[in-house]
Structures are given as C-alpha cells and as structure tokens.
Design a protein around this motif. Sequence first.
Motif, PDB file in Angstrom:
ATOM      1  N   GLU A  59       0.117   0.719   6.479  1.00  0.00           N
ATOM      2  CA  GLU A  59       0.734   1.862   5.765  1.00  0.00           C
ATOM      3  C   GLU A  59       2.158   2.283   5.992  1.00  0.00           C
ATOM      4  O   GLU A  59       2.404   2.998   6.820  1.00  0.00           O
ATOM      5  N   ALA A  61       4.398   3.048   3.288  1.00  0.00           N
ATOM      6  CA  ALA A  61       4.989   3.634   1.947  1.00  0.00           C
ATOM      7  C   ALA A  61       6.323   4.792   2.392  1.00  0.00           C
ATOM      8  O   ALA A  61       6.393   5.308   3.406  1.00  0.00           O
ATOM      9  N   ASP A  83      -0.435  -1.043   2.413  1.00  0.00           N
ATOM     10  CA  ASP A  83       0.337  -0.163   1.573  1.00  0.00           C
ATOM     11  C   ASP A  83       1.698  -0.161   1.878  1.00  0.00           C
ATOM     12  O   ASP A  83       2.059   0.323   2.938  1.00  0.00           O
ATOM     13  N   LYS A  85       4.085   0.639  -0.908  1.00  0.00           N
ATOM     14  CA  LYS A  85       4.676   1.036  -2.088  1.00  0.00           C
ATOM     15  C   LYS A  85       6.167   1.958  -1.623  1.00  0.00           C
ATOM     16  O   LYS A  85       6.058   2.352  -0.368  1.00  0.00           O
ATOM     17  N   VAL A 105      -7.633  -2.944  -0.364  1.00  0.00           N
ATOM     18  CA  VAL A 105      -6.405  -2.293  -1.282  1.00  0.00           C
ATOM     19  C   VAL A 105      -5.145  -2.777  -0.805  1.00  0.00           C
ATOM     20  O   VAL A 105      -4.794  -3.114   0.077  1.00  0.00           O
ATOM     21  N   LYS A 107      -1.186  -2.292  -2.438  1.00  0.00           N
ATOM     22  CA  LYS A 107      -0.332  -1.498  -3.024  1.00  0.00           C
ATOM     23  C   LYS A 107       1.220  -1.891  -2.723  1.00  0.00           C
ATOM     24  O   LYS A 107       1.685  -1.641  -1.515  1.00  0.00           O
ATOM     25  N   HIS A 109       3.676  -1.355  -5.151  1.00  0.00           N
ATOM     26  CA  HIS A 109       4.362  -0.849  -6.261  1.00  0.00           C
ATOM     27  C   HIS A 109       5.518  -0.240  -6.043  1.00  0.00           C
ATOM     28  O   HIS A 109       5.795   0.231  -4.759  1.00  0.00           O
ATOM     29  N   GLU A 129      -8.585  -2.251  -5.214  1.00  0.00           N
ATOM     30  CA  GLU A 129      -7.530  -1.424  -5.831  1.00  0.00           C
ATOM     31  C   GLU A 129      -6.558  -2.468  -5.608  1.00  0.00           C
ATOM     32  O   GLU A 129      -5.810  -3.014  -4.569  1.00  0.00           O
ATOM     33  N   LEU A 130      -5.550  -2.694  -6.783  1.00  0.00           N
ATOM     34  CA  LEU A 130      -4.543  -3.719  -7.027  1.00  0.00           C
ATOM     35  C   LEU A 130      -3.627  -2.772  -7.675  1.00  0.00           C
ATOM     36  O   LEU A 130      -3.515  -2.628  -8.821  1.00  0.00           O
ATOM     37  N   ASN A 131      -2.402  -2.351  -7.084  1.00  0.00           N
ATOM     38  CA  ASN A 131      -1.386  -1.566  -7.623  1.00  0.00           C
ATOM     39  C   ASN A 131       0.030  -2.308  -7.544  1.00  0.00           C
ATOM     40  O   ASN A 131       0.575  -2.809  -6.536  1.00  0.00           O
ATOM     41  N   TYR A 133       2.670  -1.789 -10.095  1.00  0.00           N
ATOM     42  CA  TYR A 133       3.464  -1.398 -11.026  1.00  0.00           C
ATOM     43  C   TYR A 133       4.800  -1.294 -10.489  1.00  0.00           C
ATOM     44  O   TYR A 133       4.980  -0.811  -9.412  1.00  0.00           O
ATOM     45  N   ASP A 155      -3.367  -2.050 -11.834  1.00  0.00           N
ATOM     46  CA  ASP A 155      -2.136  -1.291 -12.553  1.00  0.00           C
ATOM     47  C   ASP A 155      -1.048  -2.121 -12.231  1.00  0.00           C
ATOM     48  O   ASP A 155      -0.459  -2.440 -11.318  1.00  0.00           O
TER      49      ASP A 155
END
Length: 242
Positions: A59, A61, A83, A85, A105, A107, A109, A129-131, A133, A155
């Motif tokens: 993670e 982000a 993650d 993002k 998960v 992420k 985005h 979960e697939l992000n 965006y 997303d």
Amino acid sequence: RGTIRGNRHMLQRYALAVLYAATQGDASWTKKTNWLSAKSECAWFGVKCDVRGRVTRLEMAFNNMVGLLPRDIKLLADLEVLDLKANELQGVIPNGIGEMKKLKVLKLHMNGFFGAIPKEIGDLKNLVELNLYGNYLMGKLPTTIGKLKNLEILDLYANNIGGTVPTEMGKLTSLREAYFNDNNFEGTICQHRVKNLKRLHELWADCKGKKPEIKCEYCTTCCNDNDSPKCEKVTKTAKKVK
C-alpha cells in the motif's frame, strides 16, 4: 521446503527492490522507511506480511512514485492487495499482473497509465475490486473481464476506453458497482448484459443528453461532459434491473 521458502523470500525482496529503483524511490518517494535496509521487507514502509513472512499487501498511495510499474511485480506471488493509487506511474500495465493469482484488490487509479487493459486481467479469479479510473487507458475493455466472477467493484471512470461494453459483463454476478463514464464507449448497455447482475446497484455511463455516447436504460446515473450538471441520477421512471 526450507529452500523453496527461502527462494520465495528472495524473490519478493528482489521484486520490491526493482519497484523501488523503477519508481525513483531514492529521489522521489515521500515515505520509504527501511526500504532496501538490512531489515526484513515486512518492516518496510507500506509492506505487510502474513505470519510466514510472505508479502500480502503493498500500500503505497500518495507516495510520489515516479516511473514505470515493472514487470517483476508479478514475483509478489502472495500479494492480495496492491494499492498504488495517486502517484506518477506511467507506461502500460504489465501483462504479467495476471500471474498474481491471489490478488483481491487492485488500485492503480489516479496515475498516468496508458495503452490497453491487458487481457490477462481476466486471470485474477479472486479479484474483488478493480480501480483504474483517472488514467489514459485506451483500446477496448477485454472480454476476459467476464472471468472475474468475484468482482464487486469495477471503476474505469475518466479514461479513453472505447468500443462497446462486452456482453461478458453479464457474467459478473458479484458486481455491485460499475463506472464506465467519461470514456469513449459506444453502443448499448442492454438487458442481456445486466439481467443476471442481481447485486448491481450503481451503473454509471455517458448516457446523458440529446446525443448520448451510449444508450443505457438500466444505468443508475447518466453523464455527459458537455452538460451542466455533468452527471445526474436516473429518474424514478427509468427501468431497473429485474
């Protein structure tokens, strides 16, 4: 068994070191406590391991990661959450990401990824979960997306993805939320694409205005970049998924 376990730890440590180098860890990262130190990689910032020392979560982000997501990320074979993002990652999403079979998960985005979504994304059978965006992804949504039977959130908002929404979307029986708006999708999201999606309660697409980019009588929210407001909830008279 000990040798296999040792090799696994060596590979995950190597993969993390490659990520650090590929995304300018020394020069750019906001936080990098213990990275590349003699301490266990489980003690590095953003890294979480299980009781056996296997990396299960990464993670990072909002950490000013700059560069490419290396293909060696696939060596984190036990990863469940990735993650990254809100960084400055660019380039394509590596095909090898489909080898990370335990991912739940993903992420990526709010970065600068471009190119097509790799068809290997459909190999992530545990994905919930697939992000993606807020990138510059283009091409078509791969039909392999229909293999993600556990997917609950999809997303794709604010990319350049085009073509029609594949009929394989109708196989995503766990899907609760899907965001296709602010893309270049065309055609129709019709009943046969959504009739089996009993859990779906949010479906967004560019279906607003006199000449909508996409027709979607089952959408919960319709958008149009040229309208004000940009997006609106569908009125109560609109049809719902039965």
